[in-house]
Every structure is written in C-alpha cells, then in structure tokens.
Enzyme design. Structure first.
Site, short mmCIF file in Angstrom:
data_model
loop_
_atom_site.label_atom_id
_atom_site.label_comp_id
_atom_site.label_asym_id
_atom_site.label_seq_id
_atom_site.Cartn_x
_atom_site.Cartn_y
_atom_site.Cartn_z
CG LEU A 1 -2.01 -1.07 1.29
CD1 LEU A 1 -2.69 -1.03 2.65
CD2 LEU A 1 -3.02 -0.89 0.18
N GLY A 2 2.02 1.18 0.60
CA GLY A 2 2.89 2.35 0.68
C GLY A 2 4.23 1.99 1.30
N GLY B 1 7.52 3.65 3.73
CA GLY B 1 7.93 4.71 4.64
C GLY B 1 9.39 4.56 5.01
N GLY B 2 9.83 5.42 5.92
CA GLY B 2 11.23 5.40 6.30
C GLY B 2 11.63 4.15 7.07
CG PHE B 3 11.08 3.62 10.59
CD1 PHE B 3 12.31 3.48 11.17
CD2 PHE B 3 10.45 4.85 10.66
CE1 PHE B 3 12.92 4.54 11.81
CE2 PHE B 3 11.05 5.92 11.30
CZ PHE B 3 12.29 5.76 11.88
N GLY B 4 9.91 1.01 6.66
CA GLY B 4 9.42 -0.23 6.06
C GLY B 4 8.22 0.00 5.16
CB VAL C 1 1.87 0.01 4.80
CG1 VAL C 1 0.48 -0.36 5.31
CG2 VAL C 1 2.59 0.88 5.82
CE LYS D 1 5.16 1.99 10.27
NZ LYS D 1 4.96 3.13 11.18
CG ASP E 1 6.26 12.21 11.18
OD1 ASP E 1 6.56 13.30 10.66
OD2 ASP E 1 6.48 11.11 10.65
#
Length: 642
Positions: free
Chosen positions: A329-330, A332-335, A337, A352, A448
C-alpha cells in the site's frame, strides 16, 4: 479485556425465586447468543475463542423484572455460576468476562478489549446505560483505574468499578486466599442483592470448597435507579445451589502437547531402526523443524504487557499472500505497509512491516505498541495488534480504503476533495490531537503530523496514524524528548535547535498541516518562485495585500466558505508561529474551529511579529523574552494535558 486468549464459561445459573413464574430460571435453551459466543450440547458456554478483538454475549431470552414500577425499589435477588478461563499463554493473560444485568438482551455498538463487550468510548459512564455488571478482569487498564490484572469489580454504567478486589476469597478464619482467574481452574461466583438493606455482595471461590461465609466484595448501593422495568412479575428470593456433578468437562489447549507427542513418536521410530535409518530420520526431522521455525516467534519481557494484542506471523503471512509486492500500500522510512485479509475472519487490514536492523527500529515499534494500542478515538487509526518474528516487526491496523491524505492533495490530479471535506479533515485531525494532548490519561506527543500520516476511511473521515515517533508522558511531567524527530517543513524552530519536543511542537506541525490542506501545496516548494517557496510566508504576503484567500487551492475554483477558509488560514498561521508560547493549545483550536470562540482582534500583529529575543534554560521561548504582542484573549499555553 484482551484479545488473544480463549475464555470458556461453564454456566449453570439459577436465579432467585420460589418458582419459575416468579423469576427463577435455569438455562434450558432459552438463550440469545451473539458475537463469537457459542453453546454446545454438554452445557458448555464459550464466550470467546482465538479471534482477536471480538466479543461474545449470552443472554437469557426472556426479560426478568427486578422492580415493578419506575420508582419502585429493586427486589432481593441472587444468582450463581461457574466459570473457567482457559488461556493459551497462562503466564501472560486471558480474556476477561462479566456477568451483566442489562435492559436488553443485546448490546449494540459495544467494543471488545478494555470495554469488555459492554460499552464503547461514547457511552461508557452514561447513566442511561442501566447496566450492572460484575467483572472478572485479567488486564489492568489504567484508563479505568483497575487495581491490577487479576481482579473482581462491581461496575455500574461504567468500567470504573464502584468496588473491586484482587481475585480470591476469605476463609472462615478471615485469611485471604488469592486465586488466579486465568488458571483454567473452575471457580464459582455468587452475586446476591438484599433489597431491604440495599447491599450487593459478590463471592468468588474454588468449586472444591464450601461457599465462604464472608463475601469478597460487599457494597451498600440502591440499585433502583440502575435498572429499568420489564413486563414479567418481580422476583424475590435465593438462588439454588448448583449440581457440580453436571458440570461439563473443561477443554484444555492442545497445542502444547502436540510437539511432545510428535517427538515421542519420532524417537520410538528412530530407536527401532538401523543406524542409517536413524540418520535419515534425524535429518528429515531437522528439515521439518526448520520449516516450522519459519513461523516461530520469540516472546521477550517487554512483550508480556502487550501479549493479548499479538498476531501469529503465520496468519499475517497468509493475509498478505506472503508479503507480495502487489499487496504493498505504501512505503515509509521504516518499512512497507501491505494490504491483507485475515484468514480467520476475512477482515481487511493494513500490515506495517518495520525494518529494525538498529535499536531505533525497535524503539519505533515499541512506541506504537505503547501508545496507539491503548487509544480509542474515532479520528485515530486503530491498532488491532502486532507480531514480532526474529528481526521483523509488524503492526496490524484497520484498513483505510481511501489511503492517505497526501494522495488526494498531490497524486490525484483530478482529486474531487471539496472544501467541505477539507474543513472536516482539519477538524477531525484537531479532535484527534486534542485527545492525545489533553483528554487521555497520559499526554502523547505525536511528533510527525503531516498529510502522509492522515488516513481517509470509506466515509471520508480523517484518522491520524503512524505513531512510530510518538512520545508518552505522565500528566504533570514535562513531556519533552531530546531526540530530534519529525519531517522537514513541519518541525518547529525550537525543535530543530534544541531537539526538545512537546505539545507546542505538535501544534506547530498541525498549523502547517492546516495551511497545506487549505492551499493544496507543500510547506516548502523549491520549484516555486522565491516569494512562494515557503507556504506560510506566501500566505502572510497575501494577507498583507488584503487578499489572503488568494492562497486557497485553485483546484477548488473558489467554491469554498469564505469565513471557514479565512479561519483555517489565519489559525494555521497562529499555530505555526515561530514563537512557541504564541501558539494556542488544542482545546483553543477546537473552540476556534467550532465557532465557540473568535480569533483575537490583534491576530495580524501577533502573527507578523516574529523576532526572537532569547531562549530560556530549556531552549524554549518564554513569555518573558519574546517580542510578540500579547493576545487580547485569555490563553493558557501549557505543555501537558488536563
């Protein structure tokens, strides 16, 4: 008040009366069963199973009358039942349960987990519930002032118990003997109300001893106002003793024995074969074991508190089709989703998958577990649970079909996000942030806030998510952290200088977020003309020229409510003021957005005065040393909750 462990209820109940027509009854098929509860032919009632975050109810179908008119007193009554909580992980926790007297034989809208299938976040504590419950609770919820994770409580219209005690019983000599609710051992409960003395007694004890003379809980309380009137005749009397010989057998978890039995079988075969065969068997067994270890998970000390929220890696692997790329789905900076469908319930979820080669990844993971896992608010993304396997950390959320807000603002050229939807999104996120800062039992700094972390559900409601950088603080303490975290463009000036975050740095990010939603552009646009590079500066210039609405997103084609657009832009500038003490609290922001309070008359002067004269010892601008003119309204700039 947890989700993972199976609860089994052995329920043989006899309610006070001299005969059936006067209210005495036993469960002989006259049941209303809902949720994941079930009843088998042996008389075993199962309230929950291994399905997570679900509740089960079993009610007697026919109404029972506790008083014969609205203003009448509740008659004396008593009831007894036997239960056993069979836990998959007895060292951790199990499902809690409650005996309930309710005006209806169903409880619509009730939530599991800390709400015990009785209430939800909007009606808990309301006198209109007319609910009296005896809770047998296996999780300590600070939200409801629980005394420990193994207690009995008397609840009236709320989950903050009127009276509570650690689980146990009093001997005839007055000695307290403790009991463990999740032991799997059958225990008996008596609930007795004396209508003349207005006294409610609760007694808990093992079934292998006589009923103690002294109850575990005894509370003086007139229950008349807590119960509604039902059609049948009132009841008055003493419940009969239960026939323990009729109790069904208590099922026990089988998974712990399967591995042992398999090992015994393998050893028996091995010892009967030749040396070569033995080697082959050992090798074959090692291969099988290695394949099983693919899904083995490690439970560490810090996870004990959050054990009930834990998903199996195997289920999440199946749900995401093996974490296939097409399910992403997307990123990010940490992995990444992933979209998933839980195999047991067919519920859509977002998983996630966090990378944590460093300790930072672990901290991000624990932060989300420790915060959002216990939060309940309609504008927060709900964390359903988590999983940890080797170096993989996984968080399971409600699936948001419309994705994140930044998709609507920047990645859909023909986005039909109208002004009404934008204004509601601003109010939704404000409500979520107000809850985090000032309404929950502890102060939570999100750290954030940005469109990428605001998800849109199927009804276009906004939900704030991604608590990977969240900071949890006790009320009354200074909620600050010295670790610089956040996203460029949303970080308050004092945060970039000192690294100390608090609720005011969250307000700064929210102010930038408001401007972004109204204008449809990022806070910093390197490709824009020099006078429009910084969003806040450009909006201020438009205001100086007498046309602040020129900054509103052109895709709206001037189809917006003028007063609301001006409010969002001006309030956004105030919230993102470079001087921390000039920013309003989230309670004030809510008042402005709801029209309860008006923006101050000297707002233009306050916003345009941005000179820094110095810093206090903690690195933050104080009211003594900043040059912004004071607001003409009374405002309390606090960095902690209620």
């Amino acid at each position: 008040m947890s989700w993972l462990i199976m609860l089994l209820l052995l329920f043989l109940l006899s309610l006070a009366s001299s005969d059936i027509n006067q209210g005495g009854f036993s469960f002989n098929g006259y049941l209303n069963v809902d949720g994941i509860a079930g009843v088998d032919s042996s008389g075993l009632f199962s309230l929950t199973n291994f399905t997570r975050q679900q509740e089960g109810h079993i009610f007697y179908k026919n109404p029972l009358q506790f008083k014969n008119s609205t203003n009448a007193s509740v008659s004396s009554f008593s009831t007894t039942f036997i239960f056993a909580i069979v836990s998959e992980y007895p060292a951790l926790s199990g499902h809690g349960l409650a005996f309930v007297i309710s005006p209806n034989n169903e409880i619509p809208g009730a939530l599991p987990s800390q709400y015990l299938g009785l209430f939800n976040e909007t009606n808990v504590g309301s006198s209109s519930n007319h609910i009296v419950a005896i809770e047998l609770d296996t999780i300590q919820s600070k939200e409801f002032d629980d005394i420990n994770d193994n207690h009995v409580g008397i609840d009236i219209n709320s989950l903050i118990s009127e009276a509570s005690s650690p689980a146990g019983y009093l001997t005839d000599d007055g000695e307290f003997k403790s009991l463990t609710l999740i032991s799997g051992d059958p225990m008996q409960v008596w609930i007795e109300y004396n209508g003349d003395e207005k006294q409610l007694n609760v007694t808990l004890y093992p079934i292998n001893i006589p009923k103690p003379k002294t109850p575990l809980l005894s509370m003086k309380r007139d229950l008349s106002s807590c119960m509604s009137v039902s059609p049948p005749p009132p009841m008055d009397g003493k419940a009969k003793e239960l026939d323990l010989s009729r109790l069904p057998k208590i099922p026990r978890p089988q998974h712990d024995n399967r591995g042992i039995k398999q090992l015994q079988k393998t050893l028996a075969i091995s010892l009967s074969l030749s040396g070569l065969t033995l080697v082959l068997v050992v090798v074959f067994g090692a291969v099988l074991l290695s394949r099983k270890r693919r899904f083995i998970e490690i439970l560490e000390d810090w996870e004990v508190q959050y054990g009930p929220h834990r998903f199996s890696y195997k289920d999440l692997f199946k749900a995401t089709k093996g974490f296939k790329e097409k399910e992403v789905l997307g990123r990010g900076g940490f992995g990444r989703v992933y979209k998933g469908v839980l195999p047991s319930s067919e519920i859509q979820v977002a998983v996630k998958r966090i990378s944590h080669d460093s300790m930072q990844g672990m901290r991000e993971f624990v932060a989300e577990i420790a915060t959002i896992g216990r939060l309940r608010h309609p504008n927060l993304v709900r964390l359903l649970g988590y999983c940890r396997r080797k170096h993989e950390l996984l968080l399971v959320y409600d699936y948001m079909p419309n994705g994140s807000l930044d998709k609507f603002l920047y990645h859909l050229p023909d986005s039909n996000l109208n002004w009404t939807q934008r204004f509601k999104i601003v109010k939704d996120v404000a409500s979520a942030l107000f809850y985090l800062h000032q309404q929950w039992v502890q102060v939570i700094i999100h750290r954030d806030i940005k469109p990428a972390n605001v998800l849109i559900d199927s009804e276009m409601n906004a939900r704030l998510g991604d608590f990977g950088l969240a900071k949890l603080c006790d009320i009354g303490n200074d909620p600050q952290t010295s670790h610089v975290a956040g996203t460029l463009g949303y970080m308050a000036p004092e945060l970039t200088r000192t690294g100390k975050a608090n609720t005011r740095t969250d307000v700064y990010a929210f102010g930038t977020f408001m401007l972004e939603v109204a204008c449809g552009r990022r806070p910093i646009e390197a490709r824009a003309s020099p006078d429009q590079t910084f969003l806040a500066d450009w909006i201020t210039d438009c205001w100086d020229k007498g046309d602040i609405l020129a900054a509103v997103d052109g895709r709206l084609e001037k189809k917006f409510v003028v007063q609301e657009a001006e409010l969002v832009l001006k309030l956004g500038l105030l919230c993102s003021h470079p001087v921390a003490a000039a920013r309003p609290s989230m309670s004030s922001v809510i008042s402005y957005l709801d029209g309860v309070a008006a923006l101050p008359d000297n707002l233009s002067t306050v916003i345009k005065t941005q000179e820094f004269l110095g810093e206090s010892d903690d690195g933050l601008i104080t009211e003594r040393n900043y040059s912004v003119p004071p607001l003409t309204i009374t405002e309390s700039f606090v960095s902690h909750g209620r």
